[in-house]
Write an enzyme that holds these catalytic residues in place. Structure first.
Site, PDB file in Angstrom:
ATOM      1  N   ALA A 271       0.778  -1.235   0.000  1.00 47.72           N
ATOM      2  CA  ALA A 271       0.000   0.000   0.000  1.00 47.72           C
ATOM      3  C   ALA A 271       0.815   1.293   0.000  1.00 47.72           C
ATOM      4  O   ALA A 271       0.385   2.289  -0.573  1.00 47.72           O
ATOM      5  CB  ALA A 271      -0.945   0.001   1.202  1.00 47.72           C
ATOM      6  N   ALA A 272       1.961   1.329   0.707  1.00 45.24           N
ATOM      7  CA  ALA A 272       2.687   2.595   0.854  1.00 45.24           C
ATOM      8  C   ALA A 272       3.141   3.120  -0.513  1.00 45.24           C
ATOM      9  O   ALA A 272       3.489   2.321  -1.394  1.00 45.24           O
ATOM     10  CB  ALA A 272       3.886   2.395   1.767  1.00 45.24           C
ATOM     11  N   PRO A 273       3.112   4.446  -0.718  1.00 45.91           N
ATOM     12  CA  PRO A 273       2.767   5.505   0.240  1.00 45.91           C
ATOM     13  C   PRO A 273       1.285   5.797   0.376  1.00 45.91           C
ATOM     14  O   PRO A 273       0.902   6.709   1.098  1.00 45.91           O
ATOM     15  CB  PRO A 273       3.511   6.708  -0.322  1.00 45.91           C
ATOM     16  CG  PRO A 273       3.515   6.477  -1.794  1.00 45.91           C
ATOM     17  CD  PRO A 273       3.661   5.002  -1.980  1.00 45.91           C
ATOM     18  N   GLY A 274       0.423   5.047  -0.338  1.00 52.13           N
ATOM     19  CA  GLY A 274      -0.994   5.099  -0.030  1.00 52.13           C
ATOM     20  C   GLY A 274      -1.898   5.798  -1.014  1.00 52.13           C
ATOM     21  O   GLY A 274      -3.111   5.850  -0.800  1.00 52.13           O
ATOM     22  N   GLY A 275      -1.375   6.330  -2.101  1.00 49.83           N
ATOM     23  CA  GLY A 275      -2.227   7.039  -3.050  1.00 49.83           C
ATOM     24  C   GLY A 275      -3.323   6.171  -3.635  1.00 49.83           C
ATOM     25  O   GLY A 275      -4.482   6.588  -3.731  1.00 49.83           O
ATOM     26  N   LYS A 276      -2.985   4.941  -4.002  1.00 46.91           N
ATOM     27  CA  LYS A 276      -3.988   4.056  -4.596  1.00 46.91           C
ATOM     28  C   LYS A 276      -4.980   3.571  -3.544  1.00 46.91           C
ATOM     29  O   LYS A 276      -6.173   3.396  -3.828  1.00 46.91           O
ATOM     30  CB  LYS A 276      -3.302   2.883  -5.295  1.00 46.91           C
ATOM     31  CG  LYS A 276      -2.407   3.310  -6.452  1.00 46.91           C
ATOM     32  CD  LYS A 276      -1.764   2.116  -7.126  1.00 46.91           C
ATOM     33  CE  LYS A 276      -0.754   2.544  -8.182  1.00 46.91           C
ATOM     34  NZ  LYS A 276       0.449   3.177  -7.600  1.00 46.91           N
ATOM     35  N   ASP A 338      -0.116  -3.872  -6.242  1.00 51.03           N
ATOM     36  CA  ASP A 338       0.737  -2.870  -6.893  1.00 51.03           C
ATOM     37  C   ASP A 338       2.156  -3.176  -6.436  1.00 51.03           C
ATOM     38  O   ASP A 338       2.686  -2.556  -5.524  1.00 51.03           O
ATOM     39  CB  ASP A 338       0.298  -1.469  -6.476  1.00 51.03           C
ATOM     40  CG  ASP A 338       1.143  -0.376  -7.104  1.00 51.03           C
ATOM     41  OD1 ASP A 338       1.586  -0.565  -8.251  1.00 51.03           O
ATOM     42  OD2 ASP A 338       1.370   0.654  -6.450  1.00 51.03           O
ATOM     43  N   CYS A 391       4.653  -0.242 -12.332  1.00 52.46           N
ATOM     44  CA  CYS A 391       4.958   1.000 -13.053  1.00 52.46           C
ATOM     45  C   CYS A 391       6.249   0.821 -13.837  1.00 52.46           C
ATOM     46  O   CYS A 391       7.087   1.709 -13.895  1.00 52.46           O
ATOM     47  CB  CYS A 391       5.044   2.194 -12.098  1.00 52.46           C
ATOM     48  SG  CYS A 391       6.290   2.037 -10.797  1.00 52.46           S
TER      49      CYS A 391
END
Length: 453
Positions: A271-276, A338, A391
């Protein structure tokens, strides 16, 4: 005689940051550290930032100039003298608004002020030789490029040979060069509007009222792209109120591709840094349960800060290695993977990433990605969805990874994007999604949607 170079000037700040990067610091951290401690004017802050990111991004080309013009190649120069040459050559080659004489003189003073007084004449001579050869060359360029490809593109556009060769295997020549050029442009700033606090129209109007140029995205309903210099992000309208957060357009596609629904149980395994993670909460109307997992609590702090700013309550944190986590055996509706990757799709945004990766690091990442994908199989309920995302633009981490998984677990199915999804515009015949930056003006991304039996 040249004036002494102030310790607080832009070039000194850039040199200090470049030394930190050579010592192992990430470029964005080094920039933040040096600017936080400086007393630079706004114009000098912009110049220092340009020099730091530019010298890192163009390191390969700058080293090639040292190789061709100095008696010793770049690799055999004293490391910090090499950085001083980078600062000088970058100004001469890429900054048209700085007069060549000023670029040379300030670089010579930079050498004198940082322990290389005895070599300042050498620095002066090499830089002036570059100018003379450029004037004499038919092309106007002192750099002698190889006749072969991908070596020519690699030197001209400052890319490791192996990365350009990798792209050459997937693209036609003109697209390889276009991709290299795109990766060296200054990145834009994309926002994702939080529909629980504001609207795209409201945020766009507030930004335009401050003379900030704003563009809508044709496929992403929450995205705004800001053009030009915007200043301190936290001073922009709507930041404190949680109207938006910074997130590249490609990264916004991932949430739409997963398509979480209100009331579902969703896992964001890396999850980090958490944008998604926060985007998933927005798409769910903050109704349901989202488990956000990452290895260290420190990496999740930014998520917590943004969660509070955006006003989300459906997100729950878990610290640990997702490969050994059993959060809810076969109970999750959807999982986002991700995964950690080589980041070859984000080289424009992360100037130093091209020099940190290698075929060997990619091999290690591919194994980690495979382990995470296999672990996720146990989390979803029958018929549940796993979205695998990277990415990067490396087939070993993308297409090959999914093909191998489906070969080993044929009961799982690859689902193409829904025609109504924002990701559908980037779908491939095989069923996954791939974003090429030179085509779409966004970070490079890969996504595959897998359905459990």
């Amino acid at each position: 005689m040249s004036a002494q170079l102030p310790r607080s000037c832009a070039r000194q700040a850039a040199y200090t940051a470049l030394k930190a990067i050579v010592g192992g610091s990430f470029a964005d951290v080094a920039v933040d550290n040096v600017l936080t401690r400086s007393t630079l004017s706004p114009a000098d802050r912009r110049l220092a930032t340009e020099l730091i990111y530019g010298c890192v991004r163009r390191q390969g080309t700058l080293d090639a100039l040292i190789d061709q013009l100095a008696k010793k190649p770049a690799a055999h120069q004293p490391p910090h003298l090499r950085l001083i040459f980078h600062v000088g050559f970058y100004q001469l080659r890429y900054l048209d608004h700085i007069p060549p004489s000023a670029a040379v003189d300030t670089t010579v003073e930079l050498a004198k002020n940082n322990g290389f007084r005895g070599l300042s004449g050498f620095v002066n001579g090499v830089l002036r030789q570059y100018l003379r050869l450029g004037e004499q060359a038919e092309s106007g360029d002192a750099l002698i490029l190889p006749d072969t490809y991908p070596q020519r593109w690699a030197m001209e556009h400052s890319m490791p040979d192996w990365i350009v060769a990798l792209w050459q295997q997937q693209l036609l020549g003109f697209e390889v060069e276009a991709l290299c050029q795109w990766m060296n442009q200054t990145p834009s700033l994309d926002l994702r509007v939080n529909p629980l606090r504001s609207s795209v129209d409201e945020v766009a109007a507030a930004l335009e009222a401050q003379d900030i140029s704003v563009e809508r995205h044709p496929h992403l309903p929450q995205a705004l792209r800001l053009r030009g210099t915007v200043g301190n992000i936290q001073q922009l309208p709507g930041f404190a109120e949680g109207w938006w957060m910074v997130q590249d357009a490609s990264a916004q596609l991932v949430g739409h591709f997963l398509d979480p629904q209100p009331g579902e149980t969703v896992i964001d395994a890396c999850a980090a840094p958490g944008g998604k993670t926060l985007h998933l909460a927005e798409l769910m109307g903050d109704q349901g349960t989202i488990w956000a997992c990452d290895q260290t609590l420190a990496r999740l702090r930014k998520l917590t800060a943004n969660q509070n700013r955006l006003g989300m309550e459906s997100i729950h944190l878990h610290t640990g290695d997702s490969r050994h986590w059993h959060p809810c055996q076969h109970e999750a509706d959807r999982v986002l993977l991700d995964v950690p990757c080589s980041g070859l799709g984000t080289l424009q945004r992360h100037a130093d990433a091209r020099w940190r990766q290698s075929p060997l690091t990619v091999k290690g990442l591919a194994q980690l990605q495979r382990d995470l994908l296999v672990a996720a199989m146990d989390w979803v309920k029958p018929g549940g969805i796993v979205v695998y995302a990277t990415c990067t633009l490396h087939p070993q981490e993308n297409e090959d990874q999914i093909e191998a998984f489906l070969a080993d677990y044929p009961q799982w199915h690859l689902l193409p994007p829904d025609p109504a999804s924002a990701a559908a515009a980037y779908g491939c015949d095989r069923g996954w999604v791939k974003v090429w930056p030179q085509r779409s003006q966004m970070d490079g991304f890969f996504m595959a949607r897998l359905q459990a039996p």
